[in-house]
Design an enzyme around this catalytic site. Structure first.
Site, PDB file in Angstrom:
ATOM      1  N   TYR A  37     101.339  89.298  30.185  1.00 41.38           N
ATOM      2  CA  TYR A  37     100.390  90.413  30.354  1.00 41.38           C
ATOM      3  C   TYR A  37      99.415  90.135  31.511  1.00 41.38           C
ATOM      4  O   TYR A  37      99.064  91.016  32.281  1.00 41.38           O
ATOM      5  CB  TYR A  37      99.610  90.651  29.057  1.00 41.38           C
ATOM      6  CG  TYR A  37      98.476  91.639  29.224  1.00 41.38           C
ATOM      7  CD1 TYR A  37      98.712  92.956  29.624  1.00 41.38           C
ATOM      8  CD2 TYR A  37      97.143  91.243  29.004  1.00 41.38           C
ATOM      9  CE1 TYR A  37      97.667  93.857  29.786  1.00 41.38           C
ATOM     10  CE2 TYR A  37      96.100  92.151  29.159  1.00 41.38           C
ATOM     11  CZ  TYR A  37      96.365  93.456  29.555  1.00 41.38           C
ATOM     12  OH  TYR A  37      95.335  94.341  29.723  1.00 41.38           O
ATOM     13  N   ARG A  97      99.211  94.627  39.031  1.00 43.95           N
ATOM     14  CA  ARG A  97      98.624  95.974  39.035  1.00 43.95           C
ATOM     15  C   ARG A  97      97.349  95.998  39.875  1.00 43.95           C
ATOM     16  O   ARG A  97      97.136  96.901  40.684  1.00 43.95           O
ATOM     17  CB  ARG A  97      98.336  96.387  37.587  1.00 43.95           C
ATOM     18  CG  ARG A  97      97.520  97.655  37.452  1.00 43.95           C
ATOM     19  CD  ARG A  97      97.404  98.122  36.009  1.00 43.95           C
ATOM     20  NE  ARG A  97      96.746  97.163  35.123  1.00 43.95           N
ATOM     21  CZ  ARG A  97      96.524  97.375  33.828  1.00 43.95           C
ATOM     22  NH1 ARG A  97      96.918  98.517  33.265  1.00 43.95           N
ATOM     23  NH2 ARG A  97      95.913  96.471  33.090  1.00 43.95           N
ATOM     24  N   ARG A 126      88.448 103.522  29.865  1.00 40.32           N
ATOM     25  CA  ARG A 126      88.628 103.755  28.422  1.00 40.32           C
ATOM     26  C   ARG A 126      89.185 105.141  28.134  1.00 40.32           C
ATOM     27  O   ARG A 126      89.857 105.355  27.133  1.00 40.32           O
ATOM     28  CB  ARG A 126      87.303 103.562  27.693  1.00 40.32           C
ATOM     29  CG  ARG A 126      86.736 102.152  27.793  1.00 40.32           C
ATOM     30  CD  ARG A 126      87.636 101.126  27.150  1.00 40.32           C
ATOM     31  NE  ARG A 126      87.097  99.758  27.254  1.00 40.32           N
ATOM     32  CZ  ARG A 126      87.792  98.684  26.918  1.00 40.32           C
ATOM     33  NH1 ARG A 126      89.038  98.790  26.476  1.00 40.32           N
ATOM     34  NH2 ARG A 126      87.261  97.499  27.030  1.00 40.32           N
ATOM     35  N   TYR A 145      85.946  92.629  32.255  1.00 37.62           N
ATOM     36  CA  TYR A 145      86.173  91.521  31.324  1.00 37.62           C
ATOM     37  C   TYR A 145      85.986  90.199  32.056  1.00 37.62           C
ATOM     38  O   TYR A 145      86.384  90.061  33.211  1.00 37.62           O
ATOM     39  CB  TYR A 145      87.612  91.543  30.783  1.00 37.62           C
ATOM     40  CG  TYR A 145      87.922  92.516  29.660  1.00 37.62           C
ATOM     41  CD1 TYR A 145      86.921  93.213  28.990  1.00 37.62           C
ATOM     42  CD2 TYR A 145      89.233  92.726  29.262  1.00 37.62           C
ATOM     43  CE1 TYR A 145      87.234  94.100  27.964  1.00 37.62           C
ATOM     44  CE2 TYR A 145      89.556  93.605  28.234  1.00 37.62           C
ATOM     45  CZ  TYR A 145      88.550  94.287  27.587  1.00 37.62           C
ATOM     46  OH  TYR A 145      88.882  95.151  26.586  1.00 37.62           O
ATOM     47  N   GLU A 197      96.709  99.177  18.031  1.00 39.60           N
ATOM     48  CA  GLU A 197      96.025  99.872  19.119  1.00 39.60           C
ATOM     49  C   GLU A 197      96.309 101.365  18.933  1.00 39.60           C
ATOM     50  O   GLU A 197      97.409 101.742  18.536  1.00 39.60           O
ATOM     51  CB  GLU A 197      96.602  99.359  20.440  1.00 39.60           C
ATOM     52  CG  GLU A 197      95.923  99.889  21.668  1.00 39.60           C
ATOM     53  CD  GLU A 197      96.419  99.186  22.928  1.00 39.60           C
ATOM     54  OE1 GLU A 197      96.255  97.956  23.050  1.00 39.60           O
ATOM     55  OE2 GLU A 197      96.984  99.873  23.787  1.00 39.60           O
TER      56      GLU A 197
HETATM   57  C1  3EB Z   1      91.706  96.335  25.404  1.00 32.58           C
HETATM   58  O1  3EB Z   1      90.875  97.183  25.075  1.00 32.58           O
HETATM   59  C2  3EB Z   1      93.013  96.343  24.697  1.00 32.58           C
HETATM   60  O2  3EB Z   1      95.952  96.681  30.400  1.00 32.58           O
HETATM   61  O3  3EB Z   1      96.425  98.796  30.619  1.00 32.58           O
HETATM   62  C3  3EB Z   1      94.281  98.648  26.117  1.00 32.58           C
HETATM   63  C4  3EB Z   1      94.655  99.690  26.982  1.00 32.58           C
HETATM   64  C5  3EB Z   1      94.481  97.342  26.510  1.00 32.58           C
HETATM   65  C6  3EB Z   1      95.224  99.418  28.235  1.00 32.58           C
HETATM   66  C7  3EB Z   1      95.972  97.830  29.970  1.00 32.58           C
HETATM   67  C8  3EB Z   1      95.045  97.075  27.763  1.00 32.58           C
HETATM   68  C9  3EB Z   1      95.415  98.106  28.620  1.00 32.58           C
HETATM   69  O4  3EB Z   1      91.481  95.462  26.257  1.00 32.58           O
HETATM   70  C10 3EB Z   1      94.150  96.203  25.599  1.00 32.58           C
END
Ligand code: 3EB
Length: 336
Positions: free
Chosen positions: A144, A151, A217, A204, A322
């Protein structure tokens, strides 16, 4: 003079893969996403983009997702990407070998961005990413995290600021198969929505990987005839930390609270009353958690809200589920 064709948002329906594919009157086919095992019937849709995703459908629900729009559609193919476009939106599907998720993501994202620009399709506002072994380590880094790096590089190289202009997304692990990316771009206004309960994923800290995940989001997308909220995969994360570790119902409840906070950002909701104005997709790491999570959602969501449960790996080992969704914000071209 001809009457102007009704414009509109794309919409998505969950239907049974056993029934013949039918496009409702007044709507046009953007594409089909087949979950579980593909059926021979898929060949019938020779021009439209089709993604066949190797994730089991849980609970015996319908496993076919059909994307439709009220506007006329034409189909095309470029650099291995199949697409459908209307006046408002571009819907596409790209596949590529997933042995090395970093370089693969880099190439596919670069090609998708180039395509949207060449077609003057408007901003990319929603992407779904699926590939096998998402939590497996490869060369000292989780697959990942390799994907996130590829990306990121493609978006950076294409001129993205990687903060205020990121699409909504989901990234889910499958058991086998290719890197499959499904995308939506559109001529309209795409507004990025962040969650006040969570640190933006693009911020992050480095402990989650060398490049932060590039997504927002949610995106509020407004075009001729409607506005929709495209909610990214949402999990049991507060700040940047996983909470309710090991507890699927606890994670479901925290995720629902995160969804409530997102809906409040756009003045939509409450979650309990969205009914047919929203549709949801739930990814579960362990199929054994299905009944408990279905009941958790059943206590909150209106029974008329379509929900598709899929077995898929979440991109953080500690996350058990999720939830993503689409909400019609104006009620014009959707059935609600
Ligand atoms: C998170 O909130 C959970 O890497 O495209 C959620 C939605 C998550 C998209 C992405 C990762 C992705 O971090 C993981």
């Amino acid at each position: 003079m001809l009457a102007r064709l009704p414009g509109g948002l794309p919409r998505q329906l969950y239907v049974s893969a056993r029934d013949p594919l039918r496009v409702p009157e007044g709507l046009h086919l953007l594409g089909v996403i087949e979950h579980g095992t593909a059926t021979a019937e898929m060949a019938a849709i020779d021009e439209a983009p089709v993604a066949s995703l190797p994730m089991a459908v849980l609970g015996g629900g319908p496993g076919r997702e059909v994307w439709l729009t009220p506007s006329r559609v034409s189909y095309g193919e470029s650099a291995g990407i199949r697409y459908a476009r209307s006046e408002e939106v571009l819907f596409g599907v790209a596949h590529c070998p997933a042995e090395e998720p970093g370089p693969a993501a880099y190439r596919v994202y670069r090609d998708i961005i180039a395509l949207t620009r060449r077609l003057e399709a408007g901003p990319l506002f929603r992407l779904w990413n699926y590939f096998p072994g998402i939590n497996q380590e490869q060369g000292g880094l989780e697959r990942y995290r390799h994907f996130c790096a590829g990306r990121y590089e493609a978006l950076a190289e294409s001129g993205y600021s990687l903060a205020e202009d990121l699409p909504a997304a989901s990234a889910i692990g499958t058991g086998h198969g290719a890197l499959s990316i499904i995308f939506l771009a559109g001529r309209g206004t795409a507004t990025q929505i962040e969650n006040p309960r969570q640190i933006s994923a693009f911020r992050y800290p480095p402990k989650y990987g060398p490049r932060s995940p590039s997504f927002s989001r949610a995106i509020r997308f407004e075009t001729t005839g409607g506005a929709g909220l495209f909610i990214s995969g949402t999990a049991s994360i507060l700040g940047h930390e996983t909470v309710q570790r090991g507890d699927p119902v606890g994670q479901c409840e925290t995720t629902l609270d995160n969804l409530r906070a997102l809906l409040a950002q756009v003045g939509a909701g409450p979650l309990e009353t969205l009914g047919r104005c929203a549709s949801w997709k739930v990814y579960l790491r362990h199929a054994k958690d299905f009944a408990a999570v279905r009941d958790c959602l059943g206590r909150v969501l209106d029974p008329t809200s379509p929900v598709l449960f899929l077995a898929g790996d979440i991109c953080r080992e500690s996350l058990l589920l999720e939830i993503e969704g689409i909400v019609n914000l104006r009620g014009k071209s959707w059935q609600c």
